[in-house]
Design an enzyme around this catalytic site. Structure first.
Site, PDB file in Angstrom:
ATOM      1  N   ASP A 281     -94.011 -18.738  -8.980  1.00  0.00           N
ATOM      2  CA  ASP A 281     -92.997 -18.037  -9.761  1.00  0.00           C
ATOM      3  C   ASP A 281     -92.935 -16.609  -9.247  1.00  0.00           C
ATOM      4  OD1 ASP A 281     -91.523 -19.021 -12.477  1.00  0.00           O
ATOM      5  OD2 ASP A 281     -91.646 -16.843 -12.439  1.00  0.00           O
TER       6      ASP A 281
ATOM      7  N   VAL B 296     -88.508 -17.108  -3.374  1.00  0.00           N
ATOM      8  CA  VAL B 296     -88.011 -18.001  -2.325  1.00  0.00           C
ATOM      9  C   VAL B 296     -86.912 -17.368  -1.487  1.00  0.00           C
ATOM     10  CG1 VAL B 296     -88.676 -20.099  -3.564  1.00  0.00           C
ATOM     11  CG2 VAL B 296     -86.372 -19.142  -3.893  1.00  0.00           C
TER      12      VAL B 296
ATOM     13  N   ASN C 239     -87.496 -26.227  -7.441  1.00  0.00           N
ATOM     14  CA  ASN C 239     -86.882 -25.981  -8.744  1.00  0.00           C
ATOM     15  C   ASN C 239     -86.255 -24.594  -8.845  1.00  0.00           C
ATOM     16  OD1 ASN C 239     -86.508 -26.561 -11.711  1.00  0.00           O
ATOM     17  ND2 ASN C 239     -87.890 -24.797 -11.860  1.00  0.00           N
TER      18      ASN C 239
ATOM     19  N   TYR D  47     -72.781 -20.044  -8.977  1.00  0.00           N
ATOM     20  CA  TYR D  47     -73.829 -21.021  -9.277  1.00  0.00           C
ATOM     21  C   TYR D  47     -73.394 -22.422  -8.850  1.00  0.00           C
ATOM     22  CZ  TYR D  47     -77.340 -23.537 -12.058  1.00  0.00           C
ATOM     23  OH  TYR D  47     -78.371 -24.359 -12.469  1.00  0.00           O
TER      24      TYR D  47
ATOM     25  N   LYS E  91     -75.177 -24.843  -6.098  1.00  0.00           N
ATOM     26  CA  LYS E  91     -75.688 -26.169  -6.422  1.00  0.00           C
ATOM     27  C   LYS E  91     -74.981 -27.259  -5.612  1.00  0.00           C
ATOM     28  CE  LYS E  91     -78.881 -25.217  -9.472  1.00  0.00           C
ATOM     29  NZ  LYS E  91     -80.311 -25.476  -9.175  1.00  0.00           N
TER      30      LYS E  91
ATOM     31  N   ALA F 149     -79.700 -28.727 -19.824  1.00  0.00           N
ATOM     32  CA  ALA F 149     -81.104 -28.789 -20.240  1.00  0.00           C
ATOM     33  C   ALA F 149     -81.393 -27.552 -21.079  1.00  0.00           C
ATOM     34  CB  ALA F 149     -82.023 -28.839 -19.022  1.00  0.00           C
TER      35      ALA F 149
END
Length: 262
Positions: free
Chosen positions: A49, A78, A104, A170, A174, A203
């Site tokens: 993280d 990342v 993730n 976004y 994706k 989610a």
């Protein structure tokens, strides 16, 4: 609203496997996947993280709640190639080889495209899409060198297929993750590596409830056939299926985790 089902017990799907998960410190899909991986019998796990305090707390929580001692954490952004390489090298060493990589890490904001600055666009793309690419690229290099196959599971989104206002950056990121999944899967097949992705619709986790307007959440939940968002562990369950040997013939696939009506 159809109520959330009872939490499903583990079935040893990842027995003897080692796991690396990015962006897994918190109350979202990443930590749910880490918890589920341990419940499914993984022999060791590394989580990463960008938040140092939250990462340390998540490592301890995972150890305490699951009883697994082979849990490690390492800070990693990342968007930084050096940190990506350091994370994978660290996990390869601690785990004596990574069997399963779960990409993730992702970043989202809400902004109309007409009002968006280049910096906001690039930040979302760099973490969500480029970060997944960096992790996948260096991991495949390590897999090729060691001569042992592996599995990669990416976290995409139904917004890679569907439109939503204020989510152009976004959704583009994706959609890119989906294309990256399909193309890299073809290239990685000869290395014995399977690469698939989940595409959740909604989610719900504490950070989302805190940051998203209540009216927007209600609107999004109303689009779902069950009248609610998925629990993070429900998404993690599908990740575990893609990570385990039950999906041995699947690669380059995008699996929706959705109950959307349209």
């Amino acid at each position: 609203m159809i109520k959330t089902p009872e939490y499903v017990a583990g079935h040893g799907l990842l027995s003897g496997k080692s796991v690396l998960i990015t962006a897994a410190a918190g109350a979202g899909i990443g930590f749910a996947a880490a918890t589920r991986a341990v419940e499914e019998g993984c022999r060791g796990i590394v989580i990463s993280d960008v938040h140092e305090g939250r990462l340390a707390a998540s490592v301890e929580k995972l150890k305490q709640e699951t009883g697994l001692d082979a849990v490690w954490g390492l800070l990693c952004n990342v968007a930084d190639e050096e940190q990506v390489r350091a994370l994978i090298d660290f996990a390869e060493d601690r785990l004596a080889g990574i069997d399963i990589l779960i990409n993730n890490a992702g970043l989202g904001t809400s902004k109309l495209l007409i009002d968006m600055e280049d910096a906001e666009w690039h930040k979302v793309i760099d973490v969500t899409l480029n970060g997944t690419m960096r992790m996948t690229r260096y991991f495949l290099q390590q897999v090729k060198a060691r001569g042992r196959g592996a599995v990669i599971v990416n976290n995409a989104s139904v917004l890679g297929w569907r439109a939503q206002k204020e989510q152009a950056h976004y959704a583009a990121a994706k959609a890119g993750v989906m294309a990256l999944t399909r193309c890299s899967a073809l290239e990685a097949a000869e290395l014995g590596v399977r690469i698939n992705a989940v595409a959740p619709s909604l989610a719900v986790h504490p950070m989302l409830r805190k940051s998203a307007p209540e009216a927007l959440l209600k609107e999004l939940e109303a689009r779902e056939a069950y009248g609610r968002g998925a629990e993070c562990w429900e998404v993690a369950n599908v990740m575990m299926f893609l990570a385990c040997d039950y999906s041995s013939y699947m690669t380059g696939e995008i699996v929706p985790v959705s109950s959307q009506r349209a």
